[in-house]
Design a protein around this motif. Structure first.
Motif, PDB file in Angstrom:
ATOM      1  N   SER B 182       0.852  -1.191   0.000  1.00 38.71           N
ATOM      2  CA  SER B 182       0.000   0.000   0.000  1.00 38.71           C
ATOM      3  C   SER B 182       0.890   1.245   0.000  1.00 38.71           C
ATOM      4  CB  SER B 182      -0.878   0.011   1.252  1.00 38.71           C
ATOM      5  OG  SER B 182      -0.070   0.272   2.387  1.00 38.71           O
ATOM      6  N   PRO B 183       0.334   2.387  -0.441  1.00 43.51           N
ATOM      7  CA  PRO B 183       1.114   3.630  -0.377  1.00 43.51           C
ATOM      8  C   PRO B 183       1.653   3.888   1.029  1.00 43.51           C
ATOM      9  CG  PRO B 183      -0.885   3.978  -1.649  1.00 43.51           C
ATOM     10  CD  PRO B 183      -0.973   2.582  -1.079  1.00 43.51           C
ATOM     11  N   GLU B 184       0.857   3.587   2.036  1.00 46.33           N
ATOM     12  CA  GLU B 184       1.297   3.841   3.410  1.00 46.33           C
ATOM     13  C   GLU B 184       2.499   2.965   3.772  1.00 46.33           C
ATOM     14  OE1 GLU B 184      -1.905   4.027   2.462  1.00 46.33           O
ATOM     15  OE2 GLU B 184      -1.703   6.188   2.790  1.00 46.33           O
ATOM     16  N   ASP B 185       2.457   1.673   3.366  1.00 53.07           N
ATOM     17  CA  ASP B 185       3.597   0.788   3.623  1.00 53.07           C
ATOM     18  C   ASP B 185       4.854   1.301   2.923  1.00 53.07           C
ATOM     19  OD1 ASP B 185       2.330  -1.015   5.251  1.00 53.07           O
ATOM     20  OD2 ASP B 185       1.714  -2.337   3.610  1.00 53.07           O
ATOM     21  N   LEU B 186       4.671   1.716   1.672  1.00 51.98           N
ATOM     22  CA  LEU B 186       5.822   2.209   0.917  1.00 51.98           C
ATOM     23  C   LEU B 186       6.409   3.459   1.561  1.00 51.98           C
ATOM     24  CD1 LEU B 186       4.820   1.637  -2.780  1.00 51.98           C
ATOM     25  CD2 LEU B 186       6.907   0.899  -1.648  1.00 51.98           C
ATOM     26  N   VAL B 187       5.530   4.348   2.004  1.00 57.85           N
ATOM     27  CA  VAL B 187       6.010   5.563   2.661  1.00 57.85           C
ATOM     28  C   VAL B 187       6.770   5.174   3.926  1.00 57.85           C
ATOM     29  CG1 VAL B 187       5.264   7.591   3.970  1.00 57.85           C
ATOM     30  CG2 VAL B 187       4.287   7.146   1.706  1.00 57.85           C
ATOM     31  N   HIS B 188       6.199   4.267   4.707  1.00 59.55           N
ATOM     32  CA  HIS B 188       6.864   3.847   5.940  1.00 59.55           C
ATOM     33  C   HIS B 188       8.261   3.285   5.660  1.00 59.55           C
ATOM     34  CE1 HIS B 188       7.780   2.030   9.767  1.00 59.55           C
ATOM     35  NE2 HIS B 188       7.941   0.871   9.145  1.00 59.55           N
ATOM     36  N   ARG B 189       8.337   2.358   4.703  1.00 59.02           N
ATOM     37  CA  ARG B 189       9.632   1.735   4.400  1.00 59.02           C
ATOM     38  C   ARG B 189      10.666   2.753   3.917  1.00 59.02           C
ATOM     39  NH1 ARG B 189       8.644  -4.412   2.394  1.00 59.02           N
ATOM     40  NH2 ARG B 189       7.092  -4.836   3.983  1.00 59.02           N
ATOM     41  N   HIS B 190      10.204   3.665   3.079  1.00 61.23           N
ATOM     42  CA  HIS B 190      11.157   4.640   2.550  1.00 61.23           C
ATOM     43  C   HIS B 190      11.558   5.681   3.580  1.00 61.23           C
ATOM     44  CE1 HIS B 190      10.404   2.698  -1.275  1.00 61.23           C
ATOM     45  NE2 HIS B 190      11.520   3.266  -1.672  1.00 61.23           N
ATOM     46  N   LEU B 191      10.682   5.926   4.553  1.00 58.18           N
ATOM     47  CA  LEU B 191      11.096   6.808   5.649  1.00 58.18           C
ATOM     48  C   LEU B 191      12.223   6.142   6.437  1.00 58.18           C
ATOM     49  CD1 LEU B 191       7.810   8.416   7.025  1.00 58.18           C
ATOM     50  CD2 LEU B 191       9.814   9.590   6.088  1.00 58.18           C
ATOM     51  N   VAL B 192      12.094   4.822   6.644  1.00 56.90           N
ATOM     52  CA  VAL B 192      13.160   4.086   7.345  1.00 56.90           C
ATOM     53  C   VAL B 192      14.475   4.185   6.561  1.00 56.90           C
ATOM     54  CG1 VAL B 192      13.931   1.788   8.080  1.00 56.90           C
ATOM     55  CG2 VAL B 192      11.564   2.505   8.508  1.00 56.90           C
ATOM     56  N   LEU B 193      14.404   3.973   5.235  1.00 60.53           N
ATOM     57  CA  LEU B 193      15.611   4.059   4.403  1.00 60.53           C
ATOM     58  C   LEU B 193      16.205   5.468   4.424  1.00 60.53           C
ATOM     59  CD1 LEU B 193      14.535   2.121   1.168  1.00 60.53           C
ATOM     60  CD2 LEU B 193      15.556   1.195   3.248  1.00 60.53           C
ATOM     61  N   ALA B 194      15.313   6.469   4.297  1.00 64.52           N
ATOM     62  CA  ALA B 194      15.787   7.859   4.226  1.00 64.52           C
ATOM     63  C   ALA B 194      16.432   8.274   5.543  1.00 64.52           C
ATOM     64  CB  ALA B 194      14.626   8.785   3.878  1.00 64.52           C
ATOM     65  N   ARG B 195      15.845   7.827   6.659  1.00 63.76           N
ATOM     66  CA  ARG B 195      16.454   8.144   7.960  1.00 63.76           C
ATOM     67  C   ARG B 195      17.816   7.482   8.085  1.00 63.76           C
ATOM     68  NH1 ARG B 195      10.911   6.599  10.803  1.00 63.76           N
ATOM     69  NH2 ARG B 195       9.726   8.528  10.511  1.00 63.76           N
ATOM     70  N   GLY B 196      17.969   6.318   7.434  1.00 65.39           N
ATOM     71  CA  GLY B 196      19.283   5.664   7.407  1.00 65.39           C
ATOM     72  C   GLY B 196      20.312   6.510   6.672  1.00 65.39           C
ATOM     73  N   VAL B 197      19.896   7.119   5.567  1.00 58.26           N
ATOM     74  CA  VAL B 197      20.834   7.936   4.774  1.00 58.26           C
ATOM     75  C   VAL B 197      21.401   9.088   5.609  1.00 58.26           C
ATOM     76  CG1 VAL B 197      21.084   9.411   2.734  1.00 58.26           C
ATOM     77  CG2 VAL B 197      19.695   7.341   2.594  1.00 58.26           C
ATOM     78  N   VAL B 198      20.560   9.708   6.441  1.00 56.54           N
ATOM     79  CA  VAL B 198      21.041  10.835   7.253  1.00 56.54           C
ATOM     80  C   VAL B 198      21.493  10.388   8.639  1.00 56.54           C
ATOM     81  CG1 VAL B 198      19.653  12.573   6.050  1.00 56.54           C
ATOM     82  CG2 VAL B 198      18.667  11.379   8.024  1.00 56.54           C
ATOM     83  N   ASN B 199      21.508   9.084   8.879  1.00 60.72           N
ATOM     84  CA  ASN B 199      21.862   8.557  10.211  1.00 60.72           C
ATOM     85  C   ASN B 199      21.045   9.229  11.315  1.00 60.72           C
ATOM     86  OD1 ASN B 199      25.103   8.552   8.899  1.00 60.72           O
ATOM     87  ND2 ASN B 199      24.033   6.680   9.433  1.00 60.72           N
TER      88      ASN B 199
END
Lengths: 202, 202
Positions: B182-199
């Motif tokens: 779902s869009p919500e799942d995708l947003v959640h997963r990518h927020l996790v990835l994006a937060r990883g990029v900025v540590n």
């Protein structure tokens, strides 16, 4: 006789056959549908019949170009992974560095590949997509192995793997050889970012 | 009278004027240089003189389309940041979610914008690039503020900010509304990835 190992970090100026080089320039500038066979022949220094002697159609030129680009990247990636050995962390770094360098030194190739995938017909498209999937599969394995063994803490190995890929590809949209950072600095910084995406624990 | 706050998460089907909608379809399929004014007029249900009455040239249509796309994204991003308030972590998340949703629900717009920036002439190009830089600046600020205050541990805020951007943009190359997440799942997963990029530290 043993073949020379591929120097996957080395990029020379011109590696494409003349017609494909002309196609690369024209497709990058005007797009596939905005380029005529006549223009391609003229840029390649051939007559139109001369061009048709090598490639039966514009579609054949596009697929030959994209196949050449993708095969080059697949071979470089295989050599980088070979050099890295079995450790998932080393394989991950090798894959990332290889994809990064490709997108720094082959920006036009990368742009045409991503923007003209739409213009491939039927089987041609399937063949190029299969090569792309093969590449993505190499990274997926490295990330999944690393996640299983605790090298990467990401809860979403598959999404992380895809995220790392677009991170590397994105470099081609802004990298300039005369920019302030050396290729080595850029590789270093992006390795730090990519390890963040997979939550590298070492 | 106060204007309604922009619902930055909401995407309706058709929001473009008829000619720009026709241009979006045609440019996505055949590229700017592969599309004639005649085709655009016919798809939009206008005569060629009728089309010229609205837009003096094909270049004017391209710049109107890209400007519309970029302004929509800038306005949505401003609304998302407004809603997020002053915390750098919340502003970062809002920016990422907004750019992600845009690239999930406006894939064609995103593709044409990135593939036809090359076709803009002179001032037109400068104007669209300025809008893009304005957007990137919004995220740069959020990441730099967060890095200064310890919310993000990345040693390379600028590179991380650009990395997060391409991470979100990349979604448009594979997202399908009928996919498994779902869009919500995708947003959640990518927020996790994006937060990883900025540590992210929280």
């Amino acid at each position: 006789m043993v073949a020379e190992p591929l120097e996957w970090r080395k990029y020379d100026d011109a590696e494409l056959p003349r017609v494909l080089e002309a196609a690369l320039e024209a497709f990058a500038k005007h797009g596939y549908h905005g380029t005529s066979i006549r223009e391609l022949a003229s840029t390649a220094g051939l007559s139109v019949p001369g061009l048709y002697h090598h490639y039966p159609s514009k579609q054949d030129i596009l697929v030959a170009l994209l196949e050449d680009v993708m095969r080059d990247l697949v071979q470089r990636t295989a050599a980088a992974l070979e050099e890295a050995g079995p450790s998932p962390a080393a394989r991950f770094d090798a894959w990332v560095e290889c994809l990064l360098r490709f997108h720094m030194f082959r920006t036009k190739h990368a742009f045409v590949t991503s923007s003209e995938l739409r213009s491939l017909e039927g089987d041609n498209r399937d063949r190029i997509v299969a090569l792309r999937d093969e590449l993505q599969g190499m990274l997926d394995h490295a990330v999944e192995d690393g996640a299983a063994g605790g090298t990467f803490a990401t809860p979403y190995p598959k999404a992380a793997s895809r995220g790392v890929t677009v991170l590397c590809i994105g470099v081609s949209s802004w990298y300039r050889p005369d920019g302030p950072l050396s290729p080595e600095d850029l590789v270093h910084r992006h390795l730090v970012l990519a390890r963040g995406v997979v939550n590298a624990t070492e």
